[in-house]
Design a protein around this motif. Structure first.
Motif, short mmCIF file in Angstrom:
data_model
loop_
_atom_site.label_atom_id
_atom_site.label_comp_id
_atom_site.label_asym_id
_atom_site.label_seq_id
_atom_site.Cartn_x
_atom_site.Cartn_y
_atom_site.Cartn_z
N SER A 69 0.82 -1.22 0.00
CA SER A 69 0.00 0.00 0.00
C SER A 69 0.85 1.26 0.00
O SER A 69 0.45 2.29 -0.56
CB SER A 69 -0.93 0.00 1.22
N SER A 70 2.03 1.22 0.63
CA SER A 70 2.90 2.41 0.68
C SER A 70 3.93 2.42 -0.44
O SER A 70 4.50 3.47 -0.79
CB SER A 70 3.64 2.48 2.02
N GLY A 71 4.24 1.22 -0.99
CA GLY A 71 5.28 1.12 -2.00
C GLY A 71 6.68 1.14 -1.41
O GLY A 71 7.67 1.20 -2.15
N LEU A 72 6.79 1.12 -0.09
CA LEU A 72 8.08 1.21 0.59
C LEU A 72 8.40 -0.09 1.30
O LEU A 72 7.54 -0.72 1.92
CB LEU A 72 8.07 2.34 1.61
N ARG A 73 9.68 -0.46 1.22
CA ARG A 73 10.12 -1.63 1.97
C ARG A 73 10.33 -1.28 3.43
O ARG A 73 10.16 -2.12 4.31
CB ARG A 73 11.44 -2.15 1.38
N ILE A 74 10.73 -0.01 3.68
CA ILE A 74 10.97 0.45 5.05
C ILE A 74 9.88 1.45 5.41
O ILE A 74 9.87 2.58 4.91
CB ILE A 74 12.36 1.10 5.19
N ASN A 75 8.93 1.04 6.24
CA ASN A 75 7.86 1.92 6.69
C ASN A 75 8.09 2.44 8.10
O ASN A 75 7.47 3.41 8.51
CB ASN A 75 6.52 1.18 6.63
N ASP A 91 11.73 -1.85 10.56
CA ASP A 91 11.80 -2.67 9.35
C ASP A 91 13.24 -2.93 8.92
O ASP A 91 13.57 -4.01 8.45
CB ASP A 91 11.03 -2.01 8.21
N ASP A 92 14.10 -1.90 9.00
CA ASP A 92 15.52 -2.04 8.64
C ASP A 92 16.28 -0.84 9.21
O ASP A 92 16.43 0.19 8.53
CB ASP A 92 15.69 -2.11 7.12
N PRO A 93 16.74 -0.92 10.47
CA PRO A 93 17.39 0.23 11.11
C PRO A 93 18.58 0.78 10.31
O PRO A 93 18.69 1.99 10.09
CB PRO A 93 17.84 -0.33 12.46
#
Length: 473
Positions: free
Chosen positions: A24-30, A34-36
């Motif tokens: 829905s956001s198109g982002l891998r990191i929301n 998610d990925d510091p």
């Protein structure tokens, strides 16, 4: 068994929620969780990308400003060409009367007013460009040794700062000088003959004395650039009116009236000039550079130039002997452009004043474009010299401005666009979701969720079967 199914179902549900969020956001990191590490790198890149986008806008504004200044300078040069044409007309003294000279002077005065108006009113927003506040101004205080100076804003590849101008003349300029080998005492005649001096032919009659020949040469000094005198031993002495190697004396003497033909040249002055500059670390320090006289064709040996087009024109007293002195003071008002995403990625450029009192001020002592007067004797000739110097000065300014626009600003724009493209791609690789992979992951979790719910329902039936057995079925 039911608890195991419930745990797996909860895990599948959490994974599905993550997949939905990424899709829905198109982002891998929301969120940071998610990925510091990826978040830290991505945020730094985002700041750089936004800064580069603004730097591109800044550079484009700078290009437009340069075009504005160049258009104004082009109009000033057009006016200078018109003034020069009028001065050439005024120099035709054989047919021009006083009324025409007054009309020519009025025409020149009107054009000079337009030049000053352009210099005072040309602006980018509220920033004046050509009145001297956006450039370097050389204020000469040592009029005994210095006729004029021009600094374009860059000295020894560094921005010019405010401060004093120091000059150390290491090689003195000389005029081309030649003394004849043959002496003619008193009223002795030279005999019929001729000679060619700097391309101009002189004829000697049977009754001409050495004094008569000297007078003939001096009457044509405006054409030959040579003046003649007679020394104490009755020898003819020729000397160029200008200093330096660009003004030789070439004598062809087929009748051998003076003992020998000759081709002699003067010496160009050389000096080491010291001015304050802004160092790479932001501090101000004195910087030296070598200046050479007569560097360009037609330049006097007293007009010293460096590799950046900065010039200092010395007087015969200043350039005719070695020694050190302070020439004057520099005032600065550089235009500063932020053309990068970081604090130290900026560049300064200087646009000097183009007012009439500044243009052509290094040719004739205490005279400039503002003082030319074609109504006085010799005024038209002086005007042509001053205007030619002003045109050359404007050409240098436009050349520097054009080079700055083409080789720096437009080049920077192309480089920034490529940098933005590549940095955006790198940031996308870290931050953005892989839609294909996420769709596959979501499909998988949907299947797992459906099967998990079915298994959980089945697992919940097992206790019911046991209870039924205990009740006696």
């Amino acid at each position: 068994m039911a608890m195991n199914a419930l745990r797996n179902l909860s895990s599948t549900d959490a994974e599905m929620s993550g997949a939905i969020a990424r899709l829905s956001s198109g982002l891998r990191i929301n969120s940071a969780a998610d990925d510091p590490a990826g978040l830290i790198i991505s945020e730094g890149m985002r700041a750089q990308i936004r800064g580069i986008q603004k730097a591109i806008s800044n550079a484009q504004d700078a290009v437009n400003m340069a075009k504005t200044a160049d258009a104004a300078l082009d109009e000033v040069q057009r006016l200078l060409r018109e003034i020069r044409a009028v001065a050439v007309h005024a120099a035709n003294s054989g047919v021009v009367d006083s009324a025409q000279l007054q009309a020519d002077q009025a025409d020149i005065a009107s054009a000079i007013q337009s030049i000053n108006r352009i210099a005072d009113q040309t602006a980018w927003g509220t920033r004046k460009l050509l009145n001297g506040t956006a450039g370097v101004t050389a204020n000469i205080t040592n009029i005994t040794n210095v006729l004029g100076a021009y600094f374009g804003g860059t000295f020894s590849n560094l921005p010019v700062a405010a401060g004093s101008i120091g000059v150390n003349v290491t090689t003195a300029a000389t005029q081309s000088t030649w003394t004849a080998a043959t002496a003619y005492a008193g009223t002795a005649t030279l005999g019929v003959g001729s000679f060619v001096l700097n391309g101009y032919t002189f004829h000697i009659t049977a009754t001409d004395t050495l004094a008569d020949v000297m007078e003939k040469i001096n009457n044509q000094s405006g054409n030959t650039g040579v003046v003649a005198t007679i020394d104490s031993t009755n020898h003819l002495v020729l000397k160029s009116t200008e200093y330096g190697a660009n003004f030789p004396i070439t004598l062809f003497d087929p009748y051998n009236k003076f003992g020998a033909a000759t081709n002699v040249t003067g010496v160009n002055a050389q000096a080491v000039v010291t001015v304050p500059t802004v160092q790479p670390d932001g501090t101000t320090a004195a910087t030296t550079a070598a200046f050479t006289g007569g560097l360009r064709s037609g330049d006097s040996g007293l007009k010293l130039t460096d590799t950046y087009g900065n010039t200092i024109t010395l007087t015969p007293a200043g350039g005719g002997a070695t020694g050190s002195f302070t020439a004057g003071q520099l005032t600065t008002g550089n235009l500063l452009f932020q053309i990068g995403a970081n604090w130290d990625q900026n560049v300064a450029f200087s646009l000097p004043s183009t007012r009439a009192e500044v243009l052509g001020s290094d040719v004739i002592p205490n005279k400039s474009l503002a003082t030319i007067d074609v109504t006085v004797t010799g005024g038209a000739t002086e005007a042509i010299k001053i205007i030619d110097a002003a045109i050359s000065q404007l050409s240098q300014i436009r050349g520097r401005l054009g080079s700055f626009q083409k080789n720096f600003l437009e080049s920077t724009l192309r480089s920034l666009n490529v940098t933005e493209e590549n940095l955006t791609a790198s940031e996308s690789q870290i931050r953005d979701a892989d839609i294909a992979a996420e769709m596959m992951r979501m499909t998988k979790t949907q299947i797992l969720k459906q099967s998990g719910m079915a298994v959980l329902a089945q697992a919940n039936q097992d206790p019911q079967l046991v209870l039924n057995l205990l009740r006696g079925g």
